[in-house]
Design a protein around this motif. Structure first.
Motif, PDB file in Angstrom:
ATOM      1  N   GLU A   1      -3.111  14.151  -3.663  1.00 45.89           N
ATOM      2  CA  GLU A   1      -2.282  13.350  -2.578  1.00 45.89           C
ATOM      3  C   GLU A   1      -1.669  12.220  -2.930  1.00 45.89           C
ATOM      4  O   GLU A   1      -0.669  11.821  -2.213  1.00 45.89           O
ATOM      5  CB  GLU A   1      -3.138  13.223  -1.420  1.00 45.89           C
ATOM      6  CG  GLU A   1      -4.060  11.919  -1.541  1.00 45.89           C
ATOM      7  CD  GLU A   1      -4.822  11.397  -0.340  1.00 45.89           C
ATOM      8  OE1 GLU A   1      -4.397  11.709   0.721  1.00 45.89           O
ATOM      9  OE2 GLU A   1      -5.494  10.642  -0.769  1.00 45.89           O
ATOM     10  N   THR A   2      -1.871  11.744  -4.287  1.00 45.27           N
ATOM     11  CA  THR A   2      -0.965  10.646  -4.769  1.00 45.27           C
ATOM     12  C   THR A   2       0.084  11.086  -5.405  1.00 45.27           C
ATOM     13  O   THR A   2       0.527  12.027  -5.285  1.00 45.27           O
ATOM     14  CB  THR A   2      -2.214   9.603  -5.536  1.00 45.27           C
ATOM     15  OG1 THR A   2      -2.494  10.610  -6.904  1.00 45.27           O
ATOM     16  CG2 THR A   2      -3.518   9.426  -4.794  1.00 45.27           C
ATOM     17  N   MET A   3       0.472  10.195  -6.356  1.00 50.57           N
ATOM     18  CA  MET A   3       1.778  10.325  -7.131  1.00 50.57           C
ATOM     19  C   MET A   3       1.609  11.239  -8.474  1.00 50.57           C
ATOM     20  O   MET A   3       2.090  10.733  -9.495  1.00 50.57           O
ATOM     21  CB  MET A   3       2.489   8.972  -7.474  1.00 50.57           C
ATOM     22  CG  MET A   3       2.513   8.240  -5.970  1.00 50.57           C
ATOM     23  SD  MET A   3       2.913   6.593  -6.057  1.00 50.57           S
ATOM     24  CE  MET A   3       4.489   6.547  -6.882  1.00 50.57           C
TER      25      MET A   3
ATOM     26  N   HIS B   1      -7.533  12.139 -10.506  1.00 49.33           N
ATOM     27  CA  HIS B   1      -6.570  12.994  -9.431  1.00 49.33           C
ATOM     28  C   HIS B   1      -5.999  13.969 -10.248  1.00 49.33           C
ATOM     29  O   HIS B   1      -5.463  13.977 -11.178  1.00 49.33           O
ATOM     30  CB  HIS B   1      -5.473  12.002  -9.123  1.00 49.33           C
ATOM     31  CG  HIS B   1      -6.301  10.636  -8.489  1.00 49.33           C
ATOM     32  ND1 HIS B   1      -6.371  10.781  -6.835  1.00 49.33           N
ATOM     33  CD2 HIS B   1      -6.155   9.296  -8.704  1.00 49.33           C
ATOM     34  CE1 HIS B   1      -6.891   9.488  -6.569  1.00 49.33           C
ATOM     35  NE2 HIS B   1      -6.756   8.731  -7.587  1.00 49.33           N
ATOM     36  N   GLY B   2      -6.260  15.358  -9.675  1.00 45.68           N
ATOM     37  CA  GLY B   2      -5.969  16.579 -10.307  1.00 45.68           C
ATOM     38  C   GLY B   2      -4.651  16.809  -9.755  1.00 45.68           C
ATOM     39  O   GLY B   2      -3.770  16.298  -9.480  1.00 45.68           O
ATOM     40  N   PRO B   3      -3.988  18.063 -10.364  1.00 47.17           N
ATOM     41  CA  PRO B   3      -2.547  18.415 -10.229  1.00 47.17           C
ATOM     42  C   PRO B   3      -2.186  18.740  -8.556  1.00 47.17           C
ATOM     43  O   PRO B   3      -1.169  18.656  -8.287  1.00 47.17           O
ATOM     44  CB  PRO B   3      -2.494  19.865 -10.692  1.00 47.17           C
ATOM     45  CG  PRO B   3      -4.053  20.469 -10.969  1.00 47.17           C
ATOM     46  CD  PRO B   3      -4.833  19.094 -11.104  1.00 47.17           C
TER      47      PRO B   3
ATOM     48  N   VAL C   1      -5.686   9.642 -14.169  1.00 45.94           N
ATOM     49  CA  VAL C   1      -7.034   8.998 -14.476  1.00 45.94           C
ATOM     50  C   VAL C   1      -6.793   7.502 -13.608  1.00 45.94           C
ATOM     51  O   VAL C   1      -5.806   6.676 -14.201  1.00 45.94           O
ATOM     52  CB  VAL C   1      -7.479   9.071 -15.915  1.00 45.94           C
ATOM     53  CG1 VAL C   1      -8.901   8.426 -15.548  1.00 45.94           C
ATOM     54  CG2 VAL C   1      -7.762  10.480 -16.288  1.00 45.94           C
ATOM     55  N   HIS C   2      -7.695   7.276 -12.750  1.00 48.41           N
ATOM     56  CA  HIS C   2      -7.687   5.822 -12.243  1.00 48.41           C
ATOM     57  C   HIS C   2      -8.945   5.090 -12.728  1.00 48.41           C
ATOM     58  O   HIS C   2     -10.057   5.820 -12.598  1.00 48.41           O
ATOM     59  CB  HIS C   2      -7.615   6.066 -10.607  1.00 48.41           C
ATOM     60  CG  HIS C   2      -7.848   4.906  -9.915  1.00 48.41           C
ATOM     61  ND1 HIS C   2      -7.070   4.015  -9.339  1.00 48.41           N
ATOM     62  CD2 HIS C   2      -9.252   4.492  -9.637  1.00 48.41           C
ATOM     63  CE1 HIS C   2      -7.818   3.221  -8.502  1.00 48.41           C
ATOM     64  NE2 HIS C   2      -9.172   3.445  -8.666  1.00 48.41           N
TER      65      HIS C   2
ATOM     66  N   ALA D   1       0.733  -1.225  -0.091  1.00 52.94           N
ATOM     67  CA  ALA D   1      -0.135   0.060  -0.056  1.00 52.94           C
ATOM     68  C   ALA D   1       0.728   1.240   0.002  1.00 52.94           C
ATOM     69  O   ALA D   1       1.982   1.194   0.396  1.00 52.94           O
ATOM     70  CB  ALA D   1      -0.836   0.061   1.279  1.00 52.94           C
ATOM     71  N   LEU D   2       0.310   2.416  -0.718  1.00 51.15           N
ATOM     72  CA  LEU D   2       1.087   3.603  -0.681  1.00 51.15           C
ATOM     73  C   LEU D   2       0.514   4.145   0.859  1.00 51.15           C
ATOM     74  O   LEU D   2      -0.390   3.862   1.100  1.00 51.15           O
ATOM     75  CB  LEU D   2       0.566   4.499  -1.928  1.00 51.15           C
ATOM     76  CG  LEU D   2       0.737   3.918  -3.130  1.00 51.15           C
ATOM     77  CD1 LEU D   2       0.446   4.805  -4.315  1.00 51.15           C
ATOM     78  CD2 LEU D   2       2.241   3.686  -3.242  1.00 51.15           C
ATOM     79  N   THR D   3       1.286   5.300   1.164  1.00 51.98           N
ATOM     80  CA  THR D   3       1.065   5.746   2.419  1.00 51.98           C
ATOM     81  C   THR D   3      -0.187   7.000   2.138  1.00 51.98           C
ATOM     82  O   THR D   3      -0.566   7.777   3.058  1.00 51.98           O
ATOM     83  CB  THR D   3       2.123   6.591   3.111  1.00 51.98           C
ATOM     84  OG1 THR D   3       2.928   7.408   2.206  1.00 51.98           O
ATOM     85  CG2 THR D   3       3.032   5.381   3.428  1.00 51.98           C
ATOM     86  N   VAL D   4      -0.387   7.167   0.829  1.00 52.81           N
ATOM     87  CA  VAL D   4      -1.531   8.330   0.562  1.00 52.81           C
ATOM     88  C   VAL D   4      -2.606   7.469  -0.403  1.00 52.81           C
ATOM     89  O   VAL D   4      -2.580   6.414  -0.455  1.00 52.81           O
ATOM     90  CB  VAL D   4      -0.742   9.309  -0.436  1.00 52.81           C
ATOM     91  CG1 VAL D   4       0.225   9.978   0.353  1.00 52.81           C
ATOM     92  CG2 VAL D   4      -0.595   8.585  -1.747  1.00 52.81           C
ATOM     93  N   GLY D   5      -3.798   8.201  -0.437  1.00 44.70           N
ATOM     94  CA  GLY D   5      -4.874   7.701  -1.254  1.00 44.70           C
ATOM     95  C   GLY D   5      -5.437   6.712  -0.436  1.00 44.70           C
ATOM     96  O   GLY D   5      -5.696   6.890   0.795  1.00 44.70           O
TER      97      GLY D   5
END
Length: 158
Positions: free
Chosen positions: A109-111, A104-106, A115-116, A52-56
């Protein structure tokens, strides 16, 4: 103005996994239908994840369940891709599954902006459209925009 979907533009549009693991066959088909519909190549930036990432979504991420993909489309902004997914949802998504589409915009909180698309394991067949990080105030705030029920008779895959 609605985004234009033209499958006849480029039947040779491809999905480039970029050596990213994407084991969900349904998501691969969705990406190919998107590429065909807009006539441009899809480039995957993330797929299945072992940690898991620490964000999202963290440990609740559909990436950890091998049911999510992050991507960009050649020559298209993420805004345009998101709009085209909304306009063409009935032919791009399968009527037998439930999905989330997150732009997920500019200020994500992700990388980075992308688009997901994620596929849920159960639930009423539909597509949930969500935005996050479009400005500093919406960073890490997932704002549902709409839910579209995929009609069985019009779906890309019955």
């Amino acid at each position: 103005m609605a985004a234009s979907l033209s499958p006849e533009l480029n039947a040779m549009a491809t999905v480039n996994l970029n050596s990213k693991p994407v084991s969900d066959a349904d998501l691969k088909e969705v990406l190919q239908r998107l590429a065909d519909a807009i006539g441009k190549d899809v480039k995957v930036s993330s797929g299945d994840r072992a940690t898991a990432l620490t964000v999202g979504a963290g440990t609740g991420s559909l990436h950890l369940q091998n049911r999510a993909v992050d991507f960009h489309v050649d020559g298209e902004t993420d805004d345009n891709v998101y709009a085209k997914l909304k306009d063409g949802y009935a032919t791009i998504f399968s009527a037998s599954n439930r999905y989330e589409v997150i732009q997920h915009g500019p200020h994500t909180e992700t990388m980075g902006a992308h688009v997901h698309i994620g596929r849920y394991g159960s639930g009423t067949p539909a597509v949930l459209f969500i935005k996050e990080g479009m400005n500093e105030e919406t960073k890490a705030k997932y704002k549902p925009e709409m839910t579209m029920i995929v009609p069985v008779s019009d779906a890309g895959t019955p």
